[in-house]
Design a protein around this motif. Structure first.
Motif, short mmCIF file in Angstrom:
data_model
loop_
_atom_site.label_atom_id
_atom_site.label_comp_id
_atom_site.label_asym_id
_atom_site.label_seq_id
_atom_site.Cartn_x
_atom_site.Cartn_y
_atom_site.Cartn_z
N SER A 205 89.96 65.79 8.29
CA SER A 205 90.45 66.69 7.25
C SER A 205 89.35 67.11 6.30
N ARG A 206 88.22 66.40 6.34
CA ARG A 206 87.07 66.74 5.48
C ARG A 206 85.80 66.64 6.31
N VAL A 207 85.04 67.72 6.36
CA VAL A 207 83.80 67.77 7.12
C VAL A 207 82.72 68.42 6.26
N TRP A 208 81.64 67.71 6.06
CA TRP A 208 80.47 68.27 5.36
C TRP A 208 79.61 69.00 6.40
N ILE A 209 79.29 70.25 6.13
CA ILE A 209 78.47 71.07 7.03
C ILE A 209 77.16 71.34 6.30
N ILE A 210 76.06 70.83 6.85
CA ILE A 210 74.80 70.86 6.10
C ILE A 210 73.66 71.42 6.94
N ASP A 211 72.78 72.10 6.26
CA ASP A 211 71.50 72.52 6.83
C ASP A 211 70.43 71.91 5.94
N PRO A 212 69.78 70.84 6.40
CA PRO A 212 68.83 70.14 5.55
C PRO A 212 67.63 70.98 5.13
N LEU A 213 67.27 71.97 5.95
CA LEU A 213 66.17 72.87 5.63
C LEU A 213 66.41 74.20 6.32
N ASP A 214 66.89 75.16 5.58
CA ASP A 214 67.16 76.49 6.10
C ASP A 214 65.94 77.36 5.83
N GLY A 215 65.25 77.75 6.91
CA GLY A 215 64.03 78.54 6.75
C GLY A 215 62.78 77.71 6.92
N THR A 216 62.68 77.01 8.06
CA THR A 216 61.51 76.16 8.27
C THR A 216 60.22 76.97 8.31
N ARG A 217 60.27 78.19 8.84
CA ARG A 217 59.07 79.03 8.88
C ARG A 217 58.54 79.25 7.47
#
Length: 330
Positions: free
Chosen positions: A98-110
Motif C-alpha cells: 500500500s506504500r511504495v517509495w520510488i526513488i532515483d538516487p542520482l538523476d542526471g549522471t552525465r
C-alpha cells in the motif's frame, strides 16, 4: 494514517532528497572529475545505499523501487566498496504493497560527472494505495543539490521551494547579496503561466527528440485556441531549451525557467515520480503525451513519455503532439 504521519511523509521525502544531495556534493569534492565513469557509479551507489538504509530505518514496512536496486545493475560498484547494491523490494511484495517509495538516487549522471554543471537531481517519491484501491503519488521531493534547492510537496496539498542556503543565489531570485540573505528559507511553489505568445520547451542536452522539433514547428505556424491570451490565428514563438536531467527539466518548469517539458522515447517511473508529484502539487498539468494519467508502481516500471506544463498550455500542447504523433518514438 494520522495527520502527523502524513505531514511526516512530505517532510521525510524532502529531508532524504536533500541529505542525499549533500552526500553527492561530497562525492564530487572527494573524487574530482578525472574519471567520469567512476564518479557516476560511486555517486549513484552511495546515494542509493544512503536512501535504502534511511527508508529501511524510518519506514520499515514500506516497499522501495530504486533505479539502482534492479537486478540489471547488480554488477555496478562504488569506489572503495565491493558490495553489490542493496536490492529493491521483491516484485510481488511491491505490487501488493500500500506504500511504495520510488526513488532515483542520482538523476542526471552525465551532468553530475561534468564539472560546473548544476542540472542534476535526487528524486524521492511516495506512492500510496488506500483501502478503496485508489492509488496516487502522495508525497515527493526533488533536490537540486548544486543549486541549493529542494522542491517538495507539503501536507496542505500544495508545494514549496526550500533554499538550502538562503544566502546563495538561485534561479528564482535576483538582487544584491544583502537582499538574498533576507530571503525566507521556504516559500510556496506555484507553476507560473507562460508569457503571451511564447513557449519555452525543455529538451535533452544531447539528443532533442525529432518529434519535439516538429512540435515546435507546428506551434510556430498556428495555435488553435491560443496560449496566454494569444489570438488563435497567430503562431507561437517557440524556444527549445537544452537542460540535463528529467528532474532538472521539470523543476525548471515549476521555477519559471521554461514553460513546458515534453518527452517521449524512454523513461522509467523513478525518472518522473517525484518531479510529477511536486508538479501536480504546484498546480501544473502532468500527464502522458496523449493526455492519459501517469500511473506508477506497475509491474513494468517503464513510463516512456511525459508532458508537464502550466494548465493554460496543456490543450495546445496535447493538440500539437497529436498532430505530429507519427514522429513519436516507438
Amino acid at each position: 494514517m494520522t495527520e502527523r504521519a502524513v505531514a511526516d511523509d512530505h517532510a521525510l521525502a524532502a529531508e532524504l532528497a536533500a541529505a542525499a544531495g549533500r552526500l553527492l556534493l561530497g562525492v564530487r569534492d572527494e573524487m574530482g572529475f578525472a574519471d567520469g565513469r567512476a564518479l557516476k557509479d560511486t555517486g549513484d551507489l552511495r546515494s542509493h545505499e544512503y536512501l535504502m538504509a534511511a527508508l529501511a530505518e524510518r519506514c520499515p514496512g514500506d516497499a522501495v523501487l530504486s533505479e539502482e536496486g534492479r537486478s540489471s545493475v547488480a554488477g555496478k560498484r562504488s569506489q572503495g566498496d565491493d558490495r553489490a547494491p542493496t536490492r529493491n523490494t521483491g516484485e510481488a511484495e511491491r505490487l501488493s504493497a500500500s506504500r511504495v517509495w520510488i526513488i532515483d538516487p542520482l538523476d542526471g549522471t552525465r551532468e553530475f560527472s561534468e564539472e560546473g554543471r548544476r542540472d542534476w537531481a535526487v528524486h524521492v517519491a511516495l506512492w500510496e494505495r488506500d483501502a478503496a484501491g485508489t492509488a496516487r503519488l502522495s508525497a515527493g521531493a526533488v533536490a537540486l543539490p548544486a543549486q541549493g534547492l529542494t522542491l517538495r510537496t507539503d501536507a496542505t496539498g500544495g508545494a514549496a521551494l526550500v533554499r538550502d542556503d538562503p544566502g546563495e543565489p538561485d534561479p528564482v531570485t535576483a538582487g544584491s547579496d544583502a537582499a538574498r540573505r533576507g530571503l525566507p528559507r521556504e516559500v510556496p511553489l506555484h507553476v507560473p503561466a507562460p508569457d503571451p505568445g511564447k513557449l519555452r520547451i525543455a529538451v535533452s542536452r544531447t539528443r532533442p527528440p525529432e518529434f519535439v522539433q516538429r512540435l515546435a514547428e507546428k506551434l510556430e505556424k498556428a495555435v488553435a485556441g491560443g496560449v496566454g491570451g494569444r489570438p488563435p490565428s497567430e503562431g507561437l514563438d517557440v524556444e527549445l531549451v537544452p537542460i540535463g536531467s528529467a528532474g532538472a527539466k521539470i523543476s525548471a518548469v515549476l521555477l519559471g525557467e521554461v514553460d513546458a517539458y515534453v518527452h517521449a522515447g524512454g523513461q522509467y517511473e523513478w525518472d518522473s515520480a517525484a518531479p510529477a508529484a511536486v508538479a501536480l502539487a504546484a498546480g501544473a498539468h502532468a500527464s502522458r503525451v496523449d493526455g492519459a494519467p501517469l500511473e506508477y508502481n506497475r509491474k513494468d516500471p517503464r513510463l516512456p513519455d511525459i508532458l508537464v506544463c502550466h494548465p493554460v498550455s496543456a490543450s495546445t500542447l496535447l493538440t500539437g503532439i497529436g498532430d505530429v504523433s507519427d514522429s513519436l518514438p516507438d
